[in-house]
Design a protein around this motif. Structure first.
Motif, PDB file in Angstrom:
ATOM      1  N   THR A  20       0.832  -1.204   0.000  1.00  0.00           N
ATOM      2  CA  THR A  20       0.000   0.000   0.000  1.00  0.00           C
ATOM      3  C   THR A  20       0.869   1.257   0.000  1.00  0.00           C
ATOM      4  O   THR A  20       2.079   1.190   0.272  1.00  0.00           O
ATOM      5  N   ASP A  21       0.220   2.391  -0.267  1.00  0.00           N
ATOM      6  CA  ASP A  21       0.952   3.660  -0.235  1.00  0.00           C
ATOM      7  C   ASP A  21       1.466   3.969   1.167  1.00  0.00           C
ATOM      8  O   ASP A  21       2.520   4.599   1.333  1.00  0.00           O
ATOM      9  N   GLU A  22       0.761   3.497   2.194  1.00  0.00           N
ATOM     10  CA  GLU A  22       1.227   3.725   3.571  1.00  0.00           C
ATOM     11  C   GLU A  22       2.509   2.952   3.851  1.00  0.00           C
ATOM     12  O   GLU A  22       3.412   3.453   4.536  1.00  0.00           O
ATOM     13  N   VAL A  23       2.608   1.720   3.323  1.00  0.00           N
ATOM     14  CA  VAL A  23       3.832   0.933   3.492  1.00  0.00           C
ATOM     15  C   VAL A  23       4.998   1.619   2.784  1.00  0.00           C
ATOM     16  O   VAL A  23       6.107   1.711   3.323  1.00  0.00           O
ATOM     17  N   TYR A  24       4.747   2.118   1.577  1.00  0.00           N
ATOM     18  CA  TYR A  24       5.785   2.867   0.865  1.00  0.00           C
ATOM     19  C   TYR A  24       6.216   4.086   1.681  1.00  0.00           C
ATOM     20  O   TYR A  24       7.392   4.447   1.714  1.00  0.00           O
ATOM     21  N   GLY A  25       5.235   4.733   2.314  1.00  0.00           N
ATOM     22  CA  GLY A  25       5.551   5.891   3.147  1.00  0.00           C
ATOM     23  C   GLY A  25       6.393   5.516   4.349  1.00  0.00           C
ATOM     24  O   GLY A  25       7.341   6.233   4.705  1.00  0.00           O
ATOM     25  N   GLU A  26       6.064   4.407   5.003  1.00  0.00           N
ATOM     26  CA  GLU A  26       6.844   3.952   6.153  1.00  0.00           C
ATOM     27  C   GLU A  26       8.283   3.620   5.747  1.00  0.00           C
ATOM     28  O   GLU A  26       9.236   3.962   6.452  1.00  0.00           O
ATOM     29  N   PHE A  27       8.415   2.953   4.604  1.00  0.00           N
ATOM     30  CA  PHE A  27       9.763   2.635   4.135  1.00  0.00           C
ATOM     31  C   PHE A  27      10.503   3.905   3.735  1.00  0.00           C
ATOM     32  O   PHE A  27      11.715   4.018   3.945  1.00  0.00           O
ATOM     33  N   GLY A  28       9.766   4.877   3.204  1.00  0.00           N
ATOM     34  CA  GLY A  28      10.374   6.156   2.846  1.00  0.00           C
ATOM     35  C   GLY A  28      10.939   6.869   4.054  1.00  0.00           C
ATOM     36  O   GLY A  28      12.060   7.397   4.017  1.00  0.00           O
ATOM     37  N   GLU A  70       7.346   7.271  12.932  1.00  0.00           N
ATOM     38  CA  GLU A  70       6.310   6.319  13.333  1.00  0.00           C
ATOM     39  C   GLU A  70       6.142   5.256  12.256  1.00  0.00           C
ATOM     40  O   GLU A  70       6.028   5.571  11.071  1.00  0.00           O
ATOM     41  N   VAL A  71       6.169   3.992  12.668  1.00  0.00           N
ATOM     42  CA  VAL A  71       5.912   2.875  11.757  1.00  0.00           C
ATOM     43  C   VAL A  71       4.986   1.886  12.447  1.00  0.00           C
ATOM     44  O   VAL A  71       4.817   1.918  13.675  1.00  0.00           O
ATOM     45  N   SER A  72       4.383   1.005  11.672  1.00  0.00           N
ATOM     46  CA  SER A  72       3.447   0.029  12.230  1.00  0.00           C
ATOM     47  C   SER A  72       4.161  -1.093  12.960  1.00  0.00           C
ATOM     48  O   SER A  72       3.566  -1.796  13.774  1.00  0.00           O
ATOM     49  N   PHE A  73       5.463  -1.274  12.689  1.00  0.00           N
ATOM     50  CA  PHE A  73       6.272  -2.302  13.328  1.00  0.00           C
ATOM     51  C   PHE A  73       6.846  -1.746  14.635  1.00  0.00           C
ATOM     52  O   PHE A  73       6.760  -0.551  14.902  1.00  0.00           O
ATOM     53  N   SER A  74       7.412  -2.622  15.471  1.00  0.00           N
ATOM     54  CA  SER A  74       8.031  -2.209  16.735  1.00  0.00           C
ATOM     55  C   SER A  74       9.108  -1.152  16.485  1.00  0.00           C
ATOM     56  O   SER A  74      10.044  -1.368  15.705  1.00  0.00           O
ATOM     57  N   PHE A  90       7.161 -11.684   0.453  1.00  0.00           N
ATOM     58  CA  PHE A  90       6.709 -10.970   1.644  1.00  0.00           C
ATOM     59  C   PHE A  90       5.509 -10.083   1.327  1.00  0.00           C
ATOM     60  O   PHE A  90       4.651  -9.851   2.181  1.00  0.00           O
ATOM     61  N   GLY A  91       5.449  -9.567   0.102  1.00  0.00           N
ATOM     62  CA  GLY A  91       4.286  -8.792  -0.305  1.00  0.00           C
ATOM     63  C   GLY A  91       3.050  -9.647  -0.433  1.00  0.00           C
ATOM     64  O   GLY A  91       1.943  -9.234  -0.057  1.00  0.00           O
ATOM     65  N   ILE A  92       3.217 -10.852  -0.937  1.00  0.00           N
ATOM     66  CA  ILE A  92       2.087 -11.770  -1.115  1.00  0.00           C
ATOM     67  C   ILE A  92       1.470 -12.150   0.223  1.00  0.00           C
ATOM     68  O   ILE A  92       0.244 -12.267   0.354  1.00  0.00           O
ATOM     69  N   ILE A  93       2.318 -12.298   1.253  1.00  0.00           N
ATOM     70  CA  ILE A  93       1.795 -12.678   2.573  1.00  0.00           C
ATOM     71  C   ILE A  93       1.567 -11.446   3.466  1.00  0.00           C
ATOM     72  O   ILE A  93       1.399 -11.569   4.677  1.00  0.00           O
ATOM     73  N   HIS A  94       1.607 -10.243   2.848  1.00  0.00           N
ATOM     74  CA  HIS A  94       1.250  -8.988   3.525  1.00  0.00           C
ATOM     75  C   HIS A  94       2.130  -8.690   4.742  1.00  0.00           C
ATOM     76  O   HIS A  94       1.626  -8.374   5.818  1.00  0.00           O
ATOM     77  N   MET A  95       3.453  -8.756   4.544  1.00  0.00           N
ATOM     78  CA  MET A  95       4.390  -8.463   5.626  1.00  0.00           C
ATOM     79  C   MET A  95       4.715  -6.973   5.746  1.00  0.00           C
ATOM     80  O   MET A  95       5.448  -6.566   6.634  1.00  0.00           O
ATOM     81  N   GLY A  96       4.180  -6.172   4.850  1.00  0.00           N
ATOM     82  CA  GLY A  96       4.324  -4.724   4.957  1.00  0.00           C
ATOM     83  C   GLY A  96       5.757  -4.243   4.866  1.00  0.00           C
ATOM     84  O   GLY A  96       6.547  -4.705   4.035  1.00  0.00           O
ATOM     85  N   ILE A  97       6.116  -3.322   5.767  1.00  0.00           N
ATOM     86  CA  ILE A  97       7.429  -2.683   5.716  1.00  0.00           C
ATOM     87  C   ILE A  97       8.572  -3.680   5.882  1.00  0.00           C
ATOM     88  O   ILE A  97       9.679  -3.469   5.378  1.00  0.00           O
ATOM     89  N   ILE A  98       8.331  -4.789   6.564  1.00  0.00           N
ATOM     90  CA  ILE A  98       9.384  -5.796   6.760  1.00  0.00           C
ATOM     91  C   ILE A  98       9.861  -6.336   5.417  1.00  0.00           C
ATOM     92  O   ILE A  98      11.043  -6.661   5.243  1.00  0.00           O
ATOM     93  N   GLY A  99       8.955  -6.431   4.449  1.00  0.00           N
ATOM     94  CA  GLY A  99       9.344  -6.895   3.126  1.00  0.00           C
ATOM     95  C   GLY A  99      10.352  -5.973   2.480  1.00  0.00           C
ATOM     96  O   GLY A  99      11.375  -6.416   1.937  1.00  0.00           O
ATOM     97  N   PHE A 100      10.116  -4.667   2.548  1.00  0.00           N
ATOM     98  CA  PHE A 100      11.026  -3.702   1.950  1.00  0.00           C
ATOM     99  C   PHE A 100      12.367  -3.644   2.685  1.00  0.00           C
ATOM    100  O   PHE A 100      13.429  -3.636   2.067  1.00  0.00           O
ATOM    101  N   ILE A 101      12.313  -3.592   4.015  1.00  0.00           N
ATOM    102  CA  ILE A 101      13.553  -3.502   4.792  1.00  0.00           C
ATOM    103  C   ILE A 101      14.389  -4.760   4.626  1.00  0.00           C
ATOM    104  O   ILE A 101      15.602  -4.701   4.397  1.00  0.00           O
TER     105      ILE A 101
END
Length: 442
Positions: free
Chosen positions: A42-50, A113-117, A169-180
């Motif tokens: 999602t665009d929010e995940v891209y934002g978190e990675f940004g 701020e990110v959705s992960f710890s 990781f994208g297929i299983i919806h891991m979010g920012i962890i996939g990018f990092i």
């Protein structure tokens, strides 16, 4: 056939094509997979990675001490190995110190701020910064050695290793962890490849060597270091501000836009800049003026980019929506606004080592201060006058374009040749671009 023969005879073009071919293949892989990845994240995940990479880049700017470029200067390769090794140890210490400090102040202040710890993200960021610093040092050393084959395969390894993590990781919806995770794996693979091929480390290091390093390359530390840091901070400042004011979702649109606009720079400007540094260093050692060479490079790039830039200005929103999906419509609007800025950024990247080559690092410090002041002023003006994300981006793009024009102008001023010629060329170029925008508005 004549073109091929001329390239083979021209050492600069030969090296650019040799290094650039690897980037080309890597970016083809990235471009092909973007329509898939843009629908998995999602665009929010891209934002978190940004915001993650933006913060990490600022820390990288603090820890380098401006010494990365100094690897190119020693006459003996053994000395270059010492510089690389000592610089890496210094960067490792500084990174560890900063990340421990971030964790200690975590209960009182958080940088993003990110959705992960948040605590776990900081620890992962420390590893990411260390690997990024190491990767940069190794690329400079590999470039010094003229090992084009190693530089050729590097981006291909990076692109493939990223996909190994990003897609599943994208297929299983891991979010920012996939990018990092993908970015870290890519850095591990490229660093391993360069270490294996170049054997860059020098293991007999003592405190006297470190003291001599600071003395020998004090210009880099006193001028290039603060200049690099302020400049990097200025570039990352928009992401930091946009995240806090407008949220990570809209930062995601900006990040996607920037990612696509940066592809030409990654694909072509990075290898050109790599070979430009090597070539101009040799010219400077031989007492040759590099101004004509620099002007021809910039002017050719900008004329070649004119038609593609106009296409993005006119059809950016439609192109992004078609390729990436409806959720990225705003990213296409931003691309129409930012494309000219990224043409200038492309040229600035190609010639970014100009003032380092001629020993004018002090100018870089003054420029970087001007850069952050102008960017801050234009972001504030955009937000205060419009209150909207797009309005703020418009003002930011104008400010950043001014900064980049000044940057390249300073090169010709320092080289004492082609300064007025450059200003005339830039004026004509922007009259054409301004005409396109005027027609669109009318």
């Amino acid at each position: 056939m004549n073109i091929i023969r001329s390239i083979k005879k021209n050492e600069f073009l030969k090296s650019v094509f040799s290094v650039g071919a690897g980037n080309l293949l890597a970016q083809i892989i990235n471009i092909i997979t973007i329509p898939i990845i843009s629908r998995l994240y999602t665009d929010e995940v891209y934002g978190e990675f940004g915001i993650f990479t933006s913060t990490a880049t600022i820390i990288v700017g603090i820890t380098t001490l401006g010494l990365n470029s100094s690897i190119m200067l020693p006459k003996e390769d053994s000395e270059a190995k010492k510089v690389l090794t000592m610089t890496f140890y210094i960067q490792l210490f500084l990174t560890s110190f900063i990340m421990i400090g971030c964790i200690l102040i975590m209960p009182y202040y958080r940088f993003f701020e990110v959705s992960f710890s948040y605590a776990m993200t900081l620890m992962i960021m420390g590893g990411y910064v260390i690997l990024t610093n190491l990767n940069s040092l190794l690329i400079t050393y590999t470039n010094r050695r003229g090992m084009n084959k190693v530089l050729f395969i590097n981006p291909i390894i990076g692109a493939i290793s990223k996909l190994v993590i990003t897609l599943p990781f994208g297929i299983i919806h891991m979010g920012i962890i996939g990018f990092i995770g993908a970015s870290i794996l890519s850095l591990i693979c490229t660093c391993t490849q360069m270490i294996k091929r170049t054997k860059p480390f020098w293991f007999e290091i003592n405190l006297k060597d470190i003291k001599n390093l600071f003395i020998s390359y004090k210009k880099f530390i006193l001028f290039q270091y603060p200049a690099n840091f302020i400049s990097q901070f200025a570039v990352q400042l928009p992401v930091q501000i946009f995240s806090r004011i407008f949220g990570n979702a809209q930062v995601g649109s900006y990040t996607m836009c920037v990612r696509l606009l940066q592809y030409p720079a990654i694909l072509i400007a990075a290898p050109i800049g790599t070979v430009y540094f090597r070539t101009t260093s040799r010219y400077n050692r031989n007492g040759e003026n590099i101004s004509d060479f620099t002007y021809k490079l910039i002017s050719k790039i900008m004329w070649i980019s004119l038609i593609p830039s106009i296409i993005v200005i006119v059809f950016g929103e439609r192109i992004f929506t078609f390729l990436l999906g409806n959720q990225w419509r705003e990213a296409g609007i931003l691309a129409s606004i930012l494309v000219v800025q990224y043409v200038l950024q492309f040229c600035a990247t190609c010639t970014s080592y100009c003032r380092v080559t001629i020993g004018r690092q002090n100018i870089n410090l003054y420029y970087s201060i001007i850069q952050i002041l102008i960017i801050s002023l234009f972001i504030w003006r955009g937000f205060s006058s419009s209150g909207s994300f797009v309005g703020t981006i418009i003002w930011f793009s104008i400010g950043m374009s001014i900064v980049l024009i000044v940057d390249m102008g300073l090169n010709f001023y320092c080289l004492k040749k082609n300064f007025l010629r450059y200003l005339k060329f830039i004026s004509i170029y922007f009259l054409i671009i301004g005409g396109v925008f005027a027609v669109m508005i009318l």
